[in-house]
Write a protein that holds these residues in place. Structure first.
Motif, PDB file in Angstrom:
ATOM      1  N   TYR A  71       8.233   3.450  10.509  1.00  0.00           N
ATOM      2  CA  TYR A  71       8.068   2.585  11.489  1.00  0.00           C
ATOM      3  C   TYR A  71       9.468   2.355  12.571  1.00  0.00           C
ATOM      4  O   TYR A  71      10.598   2.364  11.425  1.00  0.00           O
ATOM      5  N   GLU A  98       5.421   8.136   6.166  1.00  0.00           N
ATOM      6  CA  GLU A  98       5.377   6.855   7.293  1.00  0.00           C
ATOM      7  C   GLU A  98       6.522   6.687   7.207  1.00  0.00           C
ATOM      8  O   GLU A  98       7.365   5.899   6.744  1.00  0.00           O
ATOM      9  N   HIS A 156       1.279  -1.051   0.248  1.00  0.00           N
ATOM     10  CA  HIS A 156       0.050   0.511   0.019  1.00  0.00           C
ATOM     11  C   HIS A 156       0.982   0.728   0.059  1.00  0.00           C
ATOM     12  O   HIS A 156       2.129   1.033   0.314  1.00  0.00           O
ATOM     13  N   HIS A 208       0.631   6.211   1.638  1.00  0.00           N
ATOM     14  CA  HIS A 208      -0.188   6.945   1.514  1.00  0.00           C
ATOM     15  C   HIS A 208      -0.359   8.141   1.119  1.00  0.00           C
ATOM     16  O   HIS A 208       1.448   8.650   0.965  1.00  0.00           O
ATOM     17  N   HIS A 229       4.726   0.002  -0.192  1.00  0.00           N
ATOM     18  CA  HIS A 229       5.509  -1.081   0.384  1.00  0.00           C
ATOM     19  C   HIS A 229       4.876  -1.449   1.240  1.00  0.00           C
ATOM     20  O   HIS A 229       3.560  -1.891   1.403  1.00  0.00           O
TER      21      HIS A 229
HETATM   22 FE   LIG Z   1       2.283   2.202   5.663  1.00  0.00          FE
END
Ligand SMILES: [Fe+2]
Length: 85
Positions: free
Chosen positions: A20, A18, A11, A13, A49
């Protein structure tokens, strides 16, 4: 929290960066490399990603989105394929 072998499907954005941060366990992105605790993955806006947890233990991640204040409240994940029915 990702249970072992869980995959967050591909997916992106729109207009959102983003990140992590791996707190425990381990993950891979696109099945490339292994990210252990302390690792940071940065996905630029609109970058597709896919995150997969290690097959033996759960992975705990901290996730943050950064973007224009107008984009954050209406942000939706854009998947590369439709969910299975
Ligand atoms: Fe994501």
């Amino acid at each position: 929290m990702f249970t072992p072998r869980t995959t967050d499907p591909t997916h992106c954005h729109q207009g959102i960066t983003e990140s992590y941060f791996c707190l425990s366990g381990s993950i891979s992105e696109h099945d490339v490399g292994v990210y252990a605790p302390g690792s940071l993955i940065l996905n630029r806006p609109d970058h597709p990603h896919r995150i997969t947890a290690n097959e033996r233990e759960p992975a705990l991640l901290a996730d943050a989105w950064v973007g224009h204040p107008e984009k954050l409240p209406t942000q939706k994940m854009t998947f590369s394929r439709q969910p299975r029915r």
